[in-house]
Design a protein around this motif. Structure first.
Motif, PDB file in Angstrom:
ATOM      1  N   LEU D 118      89.472   8.610 -14.221  1.00 51.91           N
ATOM      2  CA  LEU D 118      89.213   9.070 -12.854  1.00 51.91           C
ATOM      3  C   LEU D 118      87.735   9.321 -12.598  1.00 51.91           C
ATOM      4  O   LEU D 118      87.381   9.992 -11.642  1.00 51.91           O
ATOM      5  CB  LEU D 118      89.988  10.363 -12.575  1.00 51.91           C
ATOM      6  CG  LEU D 118      91.504  10.316 -12.726  1.00 51.91           C
ATOM      7  CD1 LEU D 118      92.111  11.679 -12.428  1.00 51.91           C
ATOM      8  CD2 LEU D 118      92.102   9.283 -11.785  1.00 51.91           C
ATOM      9  N   LYS D 119      86.869   8.789 -13.498  1.00 52.51           N
ATOM     10  CA  LYS D 119      85.463   9.180 -13.400  1.00 52.51           C
ATOM     11  C   LYS D 119      84.858   8.886 -12.023  1.00 52.51           C
ATOM     12  O   LYS D 119      83.995   9.614 -11.550  1.00 52.51           O
ATOM     13  CB  LYS D 119      84.639   8.531 -14.504  1.00 52.51           C
ATOM     14  CG  LYS D 119      84.616   7.016 -14.399  1.00 52.51           C
ATOM     15  CD  LYS D 119      83.738   6.366 -15.450  1.00 52.51           C
ATOM     16  CE  LYS D 119      83.850   4.864 -15.241  1.00 52.51           C
ATOM     17  NZ  LYS D 119      83.299   4.037 -16.246  1.00 52.51           N
ATOM     18  N   ASN D 120      85.322   7.832 -11.383  1.00 47.62           N
ATOM     19  CA  ASN D 120      84.759   7.489 -10.081  1.00 47.62           C
ATOM     20  C   ASN D 120      85.619   7.932  -8.906  1.00 47.62           C
ATOM     21  O   ASN D 120      85.184   7.873  -7.764  1.00 47.62           O
ATOM     22  CB  ASN D 120      84.575   5.976  -9.961  1.00 47.62           C
ATOM     23  CG  ASN D 120      83.506   5.457 -10.901  1.00 47.62           C
ATOM     24  OD1 ASN D 120      82.548   6.169 -11.200  1.00 47.62           O
ATOM     25  ND2 ASN D 120      83.682   4.243 -11.389  1.00 47.62           N
ATOM     26  N   CYS D 121      86.858   8.320  -9.205  1.00 50.91           N
ATOM     27  CA  CYS D 121      87.777   8.631  -8.115  1.00 50.91           C
ATOM     28  C   CYS D 121      87.280   9.835  -7.340  1.00 50.91           C
ATOM     29  O   CYS D 121      86.999  10.883  -7.903  1.00 50.91           O
ATOM     30  CB  CYS D 121      89.172   8.920  -8.654  1.00 50.91           C
ATOM     31  SG  CYS D 121      90.118   7.441  -8.892  1.00 50.91           S
ATOM     32  N   GLY D 122      87.174   9.682  -6.066  1.00 52.88           N
ATOM     33  CA  GLY D 122      86.699  10.786  -5.239  1.00 52.88           C
ATOM     34  C   GLY D 122      85.195  10.868  -5.193  1.00 52.88           C
ATOM     35  O   GLY D 122      84.639  11.763  -4.584  1.00 52.88           O
ATOM     36  N   ILE D 124      83.147   7.611  -5.376  1.00 50.07           N
ATOM     37  CA  ILE D 124      82.575   6.387  -4.821  1.00 50.07           C
ATOM     38  C   ILE D 124      83.455   5.865  -3.704  1.00 50.07           C
ATOM     39  O   ILE D 124      84.615   6.260  -3.572  1.00 50.07           O
ATOM     40  CB  ILE D 124      82.410   5.286  -5.894  1.00 50.07           C
ATOM     41  CG1 ILE D 124      83.785   4.823  -6.395  1.00 50.07           C
ATOM     42  CG2 ILE D 124      81.534   5.767  -7.026  1.00 50.07           C
ATOM     43  CD1 ILE D 124      83.716   3.558  -7.204  1.00 50.07           C
ATOM     44  N   ASN D 125      82.891   4.978  -2.933  1.00 46.43           N
ATOM     45  CA  ASN D 125      83.665   4.336  -1.889  1.00 46.43           C
ATOM     46  C   ASN D 125      84.432   3.173  -2.514  1.00 46.43           C
ATOM     47  O   ASN D 125      83.837   2.205  -2.982  1.00 46.43           O
ATOM     48  CB  ASN D 125      82.716   3.822  -0.800  1.00 46.43           C
ATOM     49  CG  ASN D 125      83.465   3.116   0.319  1.00 46.43           C
ATOM     50  OD1 ASN D 125      84.670   2.902   0.232  1.00 46.43           O
ATOM     51  ND2 ASN D 125      82.731   2.771   1.370  1.00 46.43           N
ATOM     52  N   PRO D 126      85.756   3.269  -2.531  1.00 46.57           N
ATOM     53  CA  PRO D 126      86.534   2.240  -3.233  1.00 46.57           C
ATOM     54  C   PRO D 126      86.418   0.857  -2.600  1.00 46.57           C
ATOM     55  O   PRO D 126      86.678  -0.140  -3.256  1.00 46.57           O
ATOM     56  CB  PRO D 126      87.975   2.765  -3.127  1.00 46.57           C
ATOM     57  CG  PRO D 126      87.979   3.747  -2.006  1.00 46.57           C
ATOM     58  CD  PRO D 126      86.598   4.324  -1.952  1.00 46.57           C
ATOM     59  N   ASP D 127      86.033   0.820  -1.329  1.00 50.57           N
ATOM     60  CA  ASP D 127      85.913  -0.477  -0.682  1.00 50.57           C
ATOM     61  C   ASP D 127      84.535  -1.099  -0.890  1.00 50.57           C
ATOM     62  O   ASP D 127      84.224  -2.131  -0.303  1.00 50.57           O
ATOM     63  CB  ASP D 127      86.201  -0.354   0.820  1.00 50.57           C
ATOM     64  CG  ASP D 127      87.692  -0.475   1.094  1.00 50.57           C
ATOM     65  OD1 ASP D 127      88.406  -0.984   0.214  1.00 50.57           O
ATOM     66  OD2 ASP D 127      88.129  -0.054   2.178  1.00 50.57           O
ATOM     67  N   SER D 128      83.707  -0.463  -1.726  1.00 50.09           N
ATOM     68  CA  SER D 128      82.363  -0.979  -1.903  1.00 50.09           C
ATOM     69  C   SER D 128      82.118  -1.352  -3.358  1.00 50.09           C
ATOM     70  O   SER D 128      82.096  -0.495  -4.242  1.00 50.09           O
ATOM     71  CB  SER D 128      81.359   0.091  -1.453  1.00 50.09           C
ATOM     72  OG  SER D 128      80.118  -0.132  -2.065  1.00 50.09           O
ATOM     73  N   ILE D 129      81.968  -2.634  -3.600  1.00 43.67           N
ATOM     74  CA  ILE D 129      81.677  -3.062  -4.975  1.00 43.67           C
ATOM     75  C   ILE D 129      80.286  -2.582  -5.382  1.00 43.67           C
ATOM     76  O   ILE D 129      80.018  -2.341  -6.557  1.00 43.67           O
ATOM     77  CB  ILE D 129      81.840  -4.594  -5.142  1.00 43.67           C
ATOM     78  CG1 ILE D 129      81.877  -4.975  -6.630  1.00 43.67           C
ATOM     79  CG2 ILE D 129      80.751  -5.361  -4.399  1.00 43.67           C
ATOM     80  CD1 ILE D 129      82.289  -6.400  -6.893  1.00 43.67           C
ATOM     81  N   GLU D 130      79.409  -2.401  -4.384  1.00 40.15           N
ATOM     82  CA  GLU D 130      78.073  -1.869  -4.675  1.00 40.15           C
ATOM     83  C   GLU D 130      78.182  -0.493  -5.332  1.00 40.15           C
ATOM     84  O   GLU D 130      77.524  -0.210  -6.328  1.00 40.15           O
ATOM     85  CB  GLU D 130      77.228  -1.732  -3.393  1.00 40.15           C
ATOM     86  CG  GLU D 130      76.731  -3.039  -2.824  1.00 40.15           C
ATOM     87  CD  GLU D 130      77.660  -3.599  -1.768  1.00 40.15           C
ATOM     88  OE1 GLU D 130      78.821  -3.125  -1.675  1.00 40.15           O
ATOM     89  OE2 GLU D 130      77.251  -4.525  -1.054  1.00 40.15           O
ATOM     90  N   ALA D 135      77.566   2.584 -10.145  1.00 43.58           N
ATOM     91  CA  ALA D 135      78.094   3.617 -11.051  1.00 43.58           C
ATOM     92  C   ALA D 135      78.316   3.010 -12.436  1.00 43.58           C
ATOM     93  O   ALA D 135      79.255   3.373 -13.137  1.00 43.58           O
ATOM     94  CB  ALA D 135      79.378   4.192 -10.474  1.00 43.58           C
ATOM     95  N   ASP D 136      77.490   2.048 -12.797  1.00 42.57           N
ATOM     96  CA  ASP D 136      77.565   1.370 -14.098  1.00 42.57           C
ATOM     97  C   ASP D 136      78.816   0.529 -14.275  1.00 42.57           C
ATOM     98  O   ASP D 136      79.274   0.284 -15.399  1.00 42.57           O
ATOM     99  CB  ASP D 136      77.443   2.370 -15.255  1.00 42.57           C
ATOM    100  CG  ASP D 136      76.029   2.902 -15.359  1.00 42.57           C
ATOM    101  OD1 ASP D 136      75.112   2.258 -14.779  1.00 42.57           O
ATOM    102  OD2 ASP D 136      75.836   3.945 -15.994  1.00 42.57           O
ATOM    103  N   GLY D 137      79.363   0.106 -13.154  1.00 45.54           N
ATOM    104  CA  GLY D 137      80.550  -0.732 -13.233  1.00 45.54           C
ATOM    105  C   GLY D 137      80.227  -2.112 -13.764  1.00 45.54           C
ATOM    106  O   GLY D 137      79.122  -2.626 -13.572  1.00 45.54           O
ATOM    107  N   TYR D 138      81.191  -2.703 -14.418  1.00 43.39           N
ATOM    108  CA  TYR D 138      81.127  -4.058 -14.987  1.00 43.39           C
ATOM    109  C   TYR D 138      80.122  -4.189 -16.124  1.00 43.39           C
ATOM    110  O   TYR D 138      79.926  -5.286 -16.639  1.00 43.39           O
ATOM    111  CB  TYR D 138      80.861  -5.112 -13.893  1.00 43.39           C
ATOM    112  CG  TYR D 138      82.040  -5.293 -12.955  1.00 43.39           C
ATOM    113  CD1 TYR D 138      83.241  -5.825 -13.430  1.00 43.39           C
ATOM    114  CD2 TYR D 138      81.976  -4.924 -11.616  1.00 43.39           C
ATOM    115  CE1 TYR D 138      84.336  -5.974 -12.591  1.00 43.39           C
ATOM    116  CE2 TYR D 138      83.070  -5.074 -10.770  1.00 43.39           C
ATOM    117  CZ  TYR D 138      84.242  -5.610 -11.269  1.00 43.39           C
ATOM    118  OH  TYR D 138      85.322  -5.761 -10.439  1.00 43.39           O
TER     119      TYR D 138
END
Lengths: 570, 119, 149, 544
Positions: D118-122, D124-130, D135-138
């Motif tokens: 859940l580190k990003n839940c609440g 980040i904007n889930p509709d934004s891949i940016e 957030a160090d994604g991918y």
């Protein structure tokens, strides 16, 4: 490769890929089953066959669980016995408890299971279901309240016949095998073949019982009651009286019918021979005059209904010949009536058929060319057996008897109509000799016999090679039809039988009818043929007399009026 | 390190994400728009906030939706971040949202009684 | 768009049958799969009608009887149960003057019960078509229903 | 081995500069001195995210963070906190007060949690891949593709001890291995998001809150098992999840994160969303496969397992949403890091959904092994309206009913199984003393009657039969033989049903009979102590 499996402390060796059921049988144990059917895919849904496998937390169904080296199985441990009993008790909790009045009484797999598992009371409250019984057709009655959801009928209809009238519907407690939109069978492209009935372990699908009407007719002194027996009856009826599958009981059959009180005992084999003459000539006519080819046989009413529903564009390929049953009816109320000087109105024609669709066929509106309903009542093999049992006639004590003349005179060619490939073989025997004028040296066309799905043969007829194809079961029939539709069919003449194995595997035959019993009935059919003094239809003297006295010539005016028909798109 | 380089390139080509503050925006409003939030009325809250910001022409405020913050029972949840200082409000409706924009963002004084509490 | 165009893109797609049923039901004003819809799917996918029927009657999101424009689904699983879901159901039934499974006379609402909707965090909860409503009380229902007027 | 405490020492690069190595050594010495090695586990972790306060350490299960430590401070923390259980206030992480602004992350609700999934839940904007990429994604994906072979990946997951989060707890790495080495092509990866377990909504909120995390996990999994096609099967009721996921997939495709040559590598993988149509049983992996194929969602007989013959008869790996959501973090921080969270047999965190009579109903993520009491009282805030705790059910409707005496059970796969319950999907239903256990059991059984697929006899006929016996009990009409029948029926359903639905349906009933025997006895005598049941001889009418 053989692997060792220990079942209830008995070690057996079975080939890899064997089922646990087979292994158990080898160890001398018959594990109870319900959804398992020897000719069908494994379903593992009834859970009656659960066993304990060492190292497994849960009980596993013996029908599907694969055997492995060193497997230790217990089939009668306390937990297995408890589970099996509870499962069958659960089945009973929603199954009507009217066994005594059920057509499947004493031939019911649920009943046998209940007895085998020593269940004497049902601890669960009985919650009977309240589905409407479907008696919309002349052939079948479907009572979903008795359905155990084993799905054997679904597979028979969808995978064997590829029609798919029946399917599991609903969910949870409401799960039941049903039809699209809950429609009645007469609103659907059901062909009434009765293969679902053959697959059903209980009485959820049964034939429409007409025995009472036959009793009435026999008892009516004003009525002259004729009975005709289809070729497939004589190799199956014995099973109803404890004889092994494939027992030939022609003589006892005739004797039994006479004891029941029929006025004349005749044979559909006679009109089978007649069919060969008409159909053979029709084929030659088409070959010579550029008629629609391939020509397809039209003896099987389930098949006829199927093509009317599914391939109406191909109807011109069908032979216009009526089936032997209907030819018999038409002649009985014309030729025969005149001969014996009985008002056809007082003649009752009863057929004994291996088929549930024949009941429907007799009701077709075009089957009244005699001016009356050509065939009045159609009974299945099972219904006849019930009448015999009811009459108290002791089967074992019956002395053999012979059919009456002239409509009881037949040949080996007529007899093999009951097996897949039989009509084709009978036709080839005749057509060859008629066209070439030479006698056939080997009249056994072995390549069109047997249980292969599609069979074929080639015959040289006066310089031309005639290619013939044979299919049984509608799944195979569909393949041949698709080839015709796409213009790639290589055949001139095709025989199609609706039921697997042909009529001997029909929906009206003794239960169980499995592929194993089909094989034995087929073997018996060819044995009947072999033992006949005359084995070619065109050598049937009674048929020749019929032409001389009445029909005049094949495909003539009278023939067309009485023996041929037409088909309609459904 | 081909893939990592590829990812870096993607990252550099991107806009600043909505959840980071930059020179233009110093204040951010996040509305919990998971199903729980929406079920409790977050959609109205988000629309009201945007409407209110537009009415007041508050251009330094970024609004973003986010997923469930975890405390579904207290939804709709709204989180305000001013100069790195985060405040989470619980049980927000349209009226409260308007007041929060006025008091917290315009006047700079959070409405403590609506702030999510320890109990 | 005709019904057959609607499902065109799912034909040939493995397992497209469920998607086709979803699309047809969503396009139907009475929120159900009509016999014509089922026959269309049967023909398009080459699957017996009985099987299409078997599939349609298996899944609870499909209906084979006409329903209202708005389907109200009341969760009756345990998490909603312990916080008073049956009060919500009773209040809804009273408010709409229908029983579970029925449709209001004006064809607007159909009342159904359902297994867990996965919004237990705001239980008791209901779904009206695709929209979820949570933290409900019998009193707050009126304002929720008012959204659909 | 079970440790009562875990101490996480930050060994991120920032803290290293500030001397955390010394801290680790000091702590190890202290633990030996105080003979706490068997009770307290020292874990070296990655950055705890408080670099400016480093060196720092966190004590779990309390989740207390000590900052700006010196070696001397460590001795005090060990003595006071680890041995005596008292906080050392002067070393605590400074928290903001309500007056100056108070955010959710500072509440006790958060302080006990450990957020990996859940580190990003609440945030980040889930509709934004940016948002996700920033957030160090991918990064885990990119690094994995560059530095690890598929077999390496499977090894990491196996070593991490990650177990399937859908309920059964099967080791994820082994499942992947089976699929990897199965013959057949193409191979499929299915993300099971058919979350139908009552009281569970974690997958929904993860899908809605951080869809790219699932995609990243799936791409890594696909790389490991050799799958080219992925399907996310989301239950039809999850409209928002479906939309967010489809949006995320489209965005990922645009950036070359799905499709051919992912991030410039050889990897080819694409994902599509498949919506369910309302059937709980489709959460069972083989039923789910049937459903994807366009059939009735009826479970298949196993063996063969999906890894051998799954979707369209091809090797198929089915993983739960939460399982896949753990993958990027494990690859980023390593198997050792992951193993040190949670318990030895159940490493990592678990996302729970708190429902029922609990103040903070919602979604939490905690290290495995945390006790029920901590979850209910400290994170969940306790029971509302001043009532007292009566029952907690873990694992969803097919989980066991636990009573007050079970509050100190650690929440992990094995401990719960040992008490007749299960971790299951992570549902945690709390019930206060105003409710009746028999009434609740009836509610559970009603669910199973409705959701049984109807395929096999024990479940189709057994669930209504169970219901009718419990209904009889709730009306005060049950007899001794009914109770015997109930047990016999339960045993048969558990041993002989085709799938886990039927096998576990009797679990809540049986556990209620054991753990709430007094209340069952009362009903047996015709009385419902909480007056929720309409007993014939008592209950609401029992004035006499």
């Amino acid at each position: 490769m053989l692997i060792d499996v220990t079942i209830d402390n008995v070690c057996v060796q079975v080939p890899t890929g064997s089922s646990l059921l087979q292994a158990a049988e080898k160890a001398g144990i018959k594990i109870p089953t319900l959804c398992y059917h020897p000719d069908q895919s494994l379903k593992a849904v009834c859970r009656v066959c659960v066993v304990e496998i060492e190292g497994q937390r849960l009980l596993q169904p013996a029908c599907t669980y694969p055997v492995f080296q060193g497997m230790q199985v217990r089939t009668n441990s306390p937990s297995v016995r408890e589970a099996r009993q509870t499962i069958v008790e659960l089945m009973l909790s929603s199954h009507p408890q009217d066994c005594l009045k059920c057509p499947r009484n004493l031939n019911c797999e649920l009943q046998s299971l209940t007895q085998q598992l020593n269940i004497t009371q049902s601890p669960f409250p009985t919650l009977p279901r309240e589905y409407q019984s479907d008696s919309s057709t002349f052939s079948l009655i479907r009572n979903p309240n008795k359905c155990l959801n084993c799905r054997r009928c679904v597979e028979a209809c969808l995978d064997v016949q590829e029609i798919g009238i029946l399917y599991s519907t609903g969910r949870g407690k409401q799960t039941i095998v049903g039809t699209a939109l809950g429609q009645d069978l007469n609103e659907l492209p059901c062909v009434f073949c009765g293969q679902c009935l053959q697959a059903c372990p209980v009485g959820a699908i049964t034939e429409v019982d007409e025995t009472e009407r036959v009793w009435e007719a026999i008892a009516d002194p004003r009525k002259h009651v004729l009975v005709q027996t289809a070729p497939a009856i004589r190799v199956a009826l014995g099973e109803e009286f404890g004889m092994p599958a494939g027992a030939i009981v022609t003589g006892k059959l005739v004797a039994a019918l006479r004891r029941l009180g029929f006025d004349r005992i005749y044979d559909t084999d006679f009109t089978a021979d007649l069919t060969i003459i008409e159909e053979g000539n029709e084929l030659l006519e088409r070959l010579q005059h550029g008629g629609t080819l391939p020509m397809i046989t039209s003896c099987s009413p389930g098949w006829i209904k199927f093509i009317e529903h599914t391939f109406p564009d191909l109807l011109p390929h069908l032979s216009t010949c009526k089936s032997p049953q209907q030819m018999f009816g038409a002649l009985a109320k014309t030729y025969y009536a005149k001969k014996v000087a009985i008002d056809p109105q007082d003649i009752v024609v009863v057929s004994i058929m291996p088929c549930t669709a024949k009941k429907f066929e007799a009701e077709r509106p075009d089957m009244r060319s005699s001016g009356f309903k050509d065939v009045d009542i159609v009974l299945t093999t099972r219904e006849l057996a019930r009448m015999l049992k009811q009459s108290g006639i002791q089967w074992n004590d019956l002395k053999e008897d012979t059919y009456d003349t002239p409509l009881g005179i037949s040949t080996g060619a007529g007899a093999i109509f009951g097996a897949t490939g039989g009509v084709m073989e009978a036709a080839l025997r005749t057509v060859y000799e008629v066209v070439t004028g030479q006698e056939l040296e080997d009249i056994d066309f072995k390549s069109v016999r047997g249980m292969d799905g599609i069979k074929e043969a080639q015959v040289e007829l006066g310089g031309n090679v005639i290619r013939v194809g044979v299919a049984h079961g509608l799944k195979q029939a569909r393949k041949l039809m698709e080839d015709i539709a796409s213009g790639t069919s290589p055949y001139h003449f095709i025989e199609i039988m609706c039921c697997p194995g042909g009529c001997i595997g029909g929906g009206g035959q003794p239960i169980p009818t499995t592929n194993a019993t089909r094989q034995r009935r087929i073997a018996a059919t060819y044995q009947v043929d072999k033992e006949m003094p005359v084995r070619k239809s065109h050598q049937n003297e009674a048929v020749s007399t019929l032409y001389e006295e009445f029909l005049k010539r094949p495909l003539g005016f009278k023939s067309h009026e009485l023996l041929h028909t037409h088909y309609t798109k459904r | 390190m081909k893939s990592l380089a590829g990812l870096r390139a993607i990252r550099e080509s991107m806009h600043q994400p909505s959840n980071r503050l930059n020179n233009e925006t110093t204040t951010r409003i996040m509305v919990g728009m998971g199903t729980c939030g929406i079920a409790a009325g977050a959609r109205t809250v988000l629309l009201t906030v945007m409407e209110e910001l537009a009415t007041r022409n508050l251009q330094h405020v970024a609004v973003a939706q986010t997923g469930c913050m975890g405390m579904c029972e207290k939804e709709p949840l709204v989180e305000i971040e001013v100069d790195g200082q985060k405040t989470t409000y619980a049980y927000i409706n349209a009226d409260k949202a308007r007041k929060i924009v006025l008091e917290h963002i315009v006047n700079g004084s959070p409405i403590t009684e609506w702030v999510v509490t320890k109990s | 768009m005709t019904q057959s165009m609607l499902i065109q893109r799912f034909i040939g797609e493995p397992g497209g049958l469920l998607k086709a049923l979803h699309a047809l039901q969503n396009s139907n004003t009475n929120n159900f799969l009509s016999p014509q819809d089922l026959e269309l799917v049967s023909g398009a996918f080459g699957v017996p009608l009985a099987k299409v029927w078997g599939v349609a009657t298996f899944y609870s999101l499909y209906s084979t009887i006409p329903r209202g424009r708005y389907i109200i689904r009341v969760c009756e699983s345990a998490p909603c149960h312990v916080v008073g879901a049956h009060n919500i159901l009773t209040a809804l039934a009273k408010n709409l003057n229908i029983c579970t499974g029925e449709t209001t006379a004006d064809g607007k609402f159909t009342l159904e019960v359902t297994s867990c909707l996965g919004i237990c965090g705001v239980a008791p909860a209901i779904m009206i078509n695709d929209t979820v409503h949570g933290n409900l009380t019998p009193e707050s229902l009126a304002s929720v229903l008012a959204l659909y007027n | 081995m079970f440790y009562r405490s875990h101490v996480l020492v930050c060994t991120g690069s920032n803290c290293n500069i500030k001397g955390c190595q010394g801290i680790t050594e000091a702590l190890r010495r202290e633990l030996t001195r105080l003979s706490l090695e068997q009770e307290v586990r020292l874990v070296e972790t990655g950055c705890l995210g408080l670099c400016e306060h480093g060196p720092a350490l966190v004590v779990y299960p309390e989740g207390v963070m000590y900052v700006r430590l010196t070696a001397a401070d460590v001795a005090e923390v060990a003595e006071e906190h680890l041995l005596k259980g008292r906080l050392v206030p002067r070393l605590l992480q400074p928290t903001a007060t309500v007056d100056s602004g108070y955010s959710l992350n500072m509440s006790p609700f958060f302080s006990k949690q450990k957020r990996i999934v859940l580190k990003n839940c609440g945030l980040i904007n889930p509709d934004s891949i940016e948002d996700y990429v920033h957030a160090d994604g991918y990064i885990a994906l990119a690094t994995t593709l560059d530095t690890k072979t598929p077999t390496d990946v499977i090894d990491v997951i196996k070593k991490s001890g990650l177990r399937g989060r859908g309920g059964a707890g099967f080791p994820a790495g082994r499942k992947w291995e089976f699929t990897r080495w199965a013959t057949g092509s193409p191979k499929y990866l299915i993300c099971n998001a058919d979350e139908g377990e009552p009281g569970t909504f974690k997958d929904r909120l993860i899908l809605e809150g951080d869809p790219h995390l699932i995609l990243e996990g799936m791409i890594i999994a696909a790389y490991a098992i050799g799958a080219t096609k992925g399907i996310i099967y989301i239950r039809g009721e999850y409209d928002l999840s479906i939309r967010r996921m489809e949006h995320a997939i489209a965005e990922a495709r645009k950036l070359g994160l799905l499709g051919q040559n992912i991030l410039g590598s050889e990897l080819e993988f694409d994902v599509e969303v498949c919506a369910g149509a309302g059937a709980y049983v489709c959460g069972e992996e083989t039923a789910l496969i049937e459903s994807i194929e366009g059939n009735r969602g009826e479970p298949r007989f196993k063996p063969p397992y999906p890894a051998q013959q799954g979707l369209w008869g091809k090797p198929t790996c089915v993983n739960n949403v939460e399982t896949l959501a753990n993958i990027p973090a494990i690859l980023q921080h390593g198997a050792e890091w992951y193993q040190q969270i949670g318990t030895a047999n159940s490493p990592g965190t678990k996302v729970f959904t708190l429902t029922g009579n609990i103040i903070n109903s919602g979604l939490i993520e905690v290290p495995m092994g945390i006790t029920l009491r901590e979850v209910i009282y400290e994170i969940g805030g306790g029971i509302p309206e001043g009532r007292s705790f009566k029952m907690a059910q873990t694992g969803g409707t097919s989980g066991g009913c636990l009573a007050e005496e079970h509050l100190d059970i650690p929440m992990d796969y094995d401990s719960l199984a040992g008490h007749g319950s299960s971790l299951g999907s992570g549902a945690l239903l709390v019930m206060d003393d105003s409710h009746c256990i028999i009434d609740l059991t009836k509610c559970f059984l009603k669910f199973f009657v409705h959701e049984s697929c109807g395929q096999c006899t024990p479940c189709r006929e057994g669930t209504p039969a169970l219901y009718s016996i419990i209904d009889k009990l709730s009306r005060g009409l049950a007899t001794e033989s009914d109770m015997r029948l109930l047990k016999r029926l339960s045993r048969t359903m558990q041993s002989s049903s085709l799938c886990a639905l039927g096998q576990t349906a009797p679990v809540p009933v049986l556990s209620a009979l054991v753990h709430f025997n007094e209340e069952v006895e009362a009903h047996f005598k015709g009385d419902c102590p909480t007056c929720k049941c309409h007993t014939a001889r008592g209950g609401r009418q029992s004035a006499n």
